[in-house]
Design a protein around this motif. Structure first.
Motif, PDB file in Angstrom:
ATOM      1  N   ASN A  31       1.089  -1.098  -0.059  1.00  0.00           N
ATOM      2  CA  ASN A  31       0.073  -0.100  -0.093  1.00  0.00           C
ATOM      3  C   ASN A  31       0.903   1.404   0.013  1.00  0.00           C
ATOM      4  OD1 ASN A  31      -2.586   0.840  -0.131  1.00  0.00           O
ATOM      5  ND2 ASN A  31      -3.158   0.828   1.879  1.00  0.00           N
ATOM      6  N   CYS A  32       2.025   1.230   0.387  1.00  0.00           N
ATOM      7  CA  CYS A  32       2.855   2.264   0.589  1.00  0.00           C
ATOM      8  C   CYS A  32       4.378   1.792   1.029  1.00  0.00           C
ATOM      9  CB  CYS A  32       2.509   3.365   1.601  1.00  0.00           C
ATOM     10  SG  CYS A  32       2.517   2.779   3.409  1.00  0.00           S
ATOM     11  N   GLU A  33       5.372   2.468   0.787  1.00  0.00           N
ATOM     12  CA  GLU A  33       6.764   2.584   1.094  1.00  0.00           C
ATOM     13  C   GLU A  33       7.163   2.517   2.557  1.00  0.00           C
ATOM     14  OE1 GLU A  33       9.951   3.729  -1.586  1.00  0.00           O
ATOM     15  OE2 GLU A  33       8.113   5.088  -2.233  1.00  0.00           O
ATOM     16  N   GLU A  34       7.840   1.689   3.136  1.00  0.00           N
ATOM     17  CA  GLU A  34       8.292   1.963   4.570  1.00  0.00           C
ATOM     18  C   GLU A  34       8.948   3.187   4.559  1.00  0.00           C
ATOM     19  OE1 GLU A  34       8.131  -0.121   7.293  1.00  0.00           O
ATOM     20  OE2 GLU A  34       6.773  -1.296   6.074  1.00  0.00           O
ATOM     21  N   SER A  35       8.448   4.144   5.521  1.00  0.00           N
ATOM     22  CA  SER A  35       9.034   5.512   5.775  1.00  0.00           C
ATOM     23  C   SER A  35       8.516   6.242   6.970  1.00  0.00           C
ATOM     24  CB  SER A  35       8.458   6.519   4.349  1.00  0.00           C
ATOM     25  OG  SER A  35       7.331   6.843   4.580  1.00  0.00           O
ATOM     26  N   PRO A  36       9.316   7.042   7.381  1.00  0.00           N
ATOM     27  CA  PRO A  36       8.890   7.711   8.942  1.00  0.00           C
ATOM     28  C   PRO A  36       7.965   8.756   8.441  1.00  0.00           C
ATOM     29  CG  PRO A  36      11.126   8.465   8.194  1.00  0.00           C
ATOM     30  CD  PRO A  36      10.515   7.012   7.210  1.00  0.00           C
ATOM     31  N   SER A  49       9.491  21.564  -5.571  1.00  0.00           N
ATOM     32  CA  SER A  49       9.720  20.990  -6.995  1.00  0.00           C
ATOM     33  C   SER A  49       9.245  19.492  -6.647  1.00  0.00           C
ATOM     34  CB  SER A  49      11.235  20.718  -7.139  1.00  0.00           C
ATOM     35  OG  SER A  49      11.845  19.801  -6.394  1.00  0.00           O
ATOM     36  N   PHE A  50       8.753  18.833  -7.806  1.00  0.00           N
ATOM     37  CA  PHE A  50       8.545  17.587  -7.842  1.00  0.00           C
ATOM     38  C   PHE A  50       9.423  16.635  -7.739  1.00  0.00           C
ATOM     39  CE2 PHE A  50       7.361  13.750 -10.709  1.00  0.00           C
ATOM     40  CZ  PHE A  50       6.294  13.460 -10.124  1.00  0.00           C
ATOM     41  N   ASP A  51      10.612  16.977  -7.937  1.00  0.00           N
ATOM     42  CA  ASP A  51      11.844  16.064  -7.527  1.00  0.00           C
ATOM     43  C   ASP A  51      12.142  15.861  -6.215  1.00  0.00           C
ATOM     44  OD1 ASP A  51      12.568  15.729 -10.510  1.00  0.00           O
ATOM     45  OD2 ASP A  51      14.011  17.537 -10.444  1.00  0.00           O
ATOM     46  N   LYS A  52      11.735  17.026  -5.555  1.00  0.00           N
ATOM     47  CA  LYS A  52      12.102  16.802  -4.134  1.00  0.00           C
ATOM     48  C   LYS A  52      10.834  15.758  -3.457  1.00  0.00           C
ATOM     49  CE  LYS A  52      14.685  21.037  -3.271  1.00  0.00           C
ATOM     50  NZ  LYS A  52      14.620  22.304  -2.295  1.00  0.00           N
ATOM     51  N   LEU A  53       9.595  16.062  -4.047  1.00  0.00           N
ATOM     52  CA  LEU A  53       8.765  15.091  -3.632  1.00  0.00           C
ATOM     53  C   LEU A  53       9.022  13.697  -4.091  1.00  0.00           C
ATOM     54  CD1 LEU A  53       5.342  14.593  -3.071  1.00  0.00           C
ATOM     55  CD2 LEU A  53       5.389  14.674  -5.401  1.00  0.00           C
ATOM     56  N   MET A  54       9.618  13.394  -4.926  1.00  0.00           N
ATOM     57  CA  MET A  54       9.855  12.044  -5.464  1.00  0.00           C
ATOM     58  C   MET A  54      11.232  11.443  -4.940  1.00  0.00           C
ATOM     59  SD  MET A  54       7.459  11.012  -7.507  1.00  0.00           S
ATOM     60  CE  MET A  54       8.214   9.690  -8.704  1.00  0.00           C
ATOM     61  N   LEU A  55      11.965  12.389  -4.070  1.00  0.00           N
ATOM     62  CA  LEU A  55      12.934  12.172  -3.691  1.00  0.00           C
ATOM     63  C   LEU A  55      12.777  11.234  -2.274  1.00  0.00           C
ATOM     64  CD1 LEU A  55      15.777  14.790  -4.117  1.00  0.00           C
ATOM     65  CD2 LEU A  55      16.104  12.368  -4.810  1.00  0.00           C
ATOM     66  N   THR A  56      11.774  11.493  -1.610  1.00  0.00           N
ATOM     67  CA  THR A  56      11.490  10.618  -0.294  1.00  0.00           C
ATOM     68  C   THR A  56      10.440   9.760  -0.349  1.00  0.00           C
ATOM     69  OG1 THR A  56       9.773  12.534   0.416  1.00  0.00           O
ATOM     70  CG2 THR A  56      12.086  13.025   0.755  1.00  0.00           C
ATOM     71  N   PRO A  57      10.477   8.745   0.429  1.00  0.00           N
ATOM     72  CA  PRO A  57       9.486   7.677   0.521  1.00  0.00           C
ATOM     73  C   PRO A  57       8.040   8.234   0.906  1.00  0.00           C
ATOM     74  CG  PRO A  57      11.443   6.700   1.484  1.00  0.00           C
ATOM     75  CD  PRO A  57      11.786   8.294   1.196  1.00  0.00           C
ATOM     76  N   ALA A  58       8.230   9.040   1.993  1.00  0.00           N
ATOM     77  CA  ALA A  58       7.011   9.826   2.413  1.00  0.00           C
ATOM     78  C   ALA A  58       6.341  10.577   1.289  1.00  0.00           C
ATOM     79  CB  ALA A  58       7.226  10.430   3.574  1.00  0.00           C
TER      80      ALA A  58
END
Length: 175
Positions: A31-36, A49-58
């Motif tokens: 359902n989702c990636e493991e992330s804090p 930026s979209f890149d910053k969004l896509m860099l983190t699992p959250a």
């Protein structure tokens, strides 16, 4: 048997897409990636930026939740599968993962088919003769660009993003 079998497969897939996310999780589609939990700083960075969004699992999880509401979660799932493929070095595993990605996201019979232009499809079909970690690079870039241009602006204006930002802002004020 080709037509009825493919219809049966399609019907099973349609049935699977109707099931709850809990049932899908049990089927091995996380359902989702493991992330804090994301921090306020992270959530603010996603707006830069979209890149910053896509860099983190959250960030990917929040964006994926939004894509699910727009019935386009397959774009994120495809992008993530391509990222996973790039990390692989075992030739037989690469071939198997490439075949699964093709069946799940490229095949016109798949209910999770991503939207690609004919040139990119031709490149993939050629690459599938000898799959590598980079078989889907052009397609992955096309889907990333689609999500960036099309879905990301709507995500930034969505209740999902705004509610997350508001709750984290309230928590930081309380602290």
């Amino acid at each position: 048997c080709l037509i009825p079998c493919s219809l049966t497969v399609r019907n099973q897939d349609e049935e699977r897409t109707r099931r709850t996310s809990h049932e899908l999780q049990a089927e091995g589609i996380p359902n989702c990636e493991e992330s804090p939990a994301p921090t306020l700083e992270e959530v603010n960075a996603w707006a830069q930026s979209f890149d910053k969004l896509m860099l983190t699992p959250a960030g990917r999880n929040a964006f994926r939740e939004f894509l699910r509401t727009e019935f386009s979660e397959e774009n994120m799932l495809f992008w993530m599968a391509c990222e996973e493929l790039k990390q692989e070095s075992n030739k037989s595993v690469i071939e198997e993962k490439a075949r699964l990605i093709y069946e799940d996201y490229i095949s016109i019979l798949s209910p999770k088919e991503v939207s690609l232009d004919s040139r990119v499809r031709e490149v993939i079909n050629r690459n599938m003769l000898e799959p590598s970690q980079h078989t889907f690079d052009d397609a992955q870039l096309q889907i990333y660009t689609l999500m960036h241009r099309d879905s990301y602006p709507r995500f930034m204006n969505s209740a999902i993003y705004k509610d997350l930002l508001r709750s984290l802002t309230e928590k930081s004020i309380e602290a």
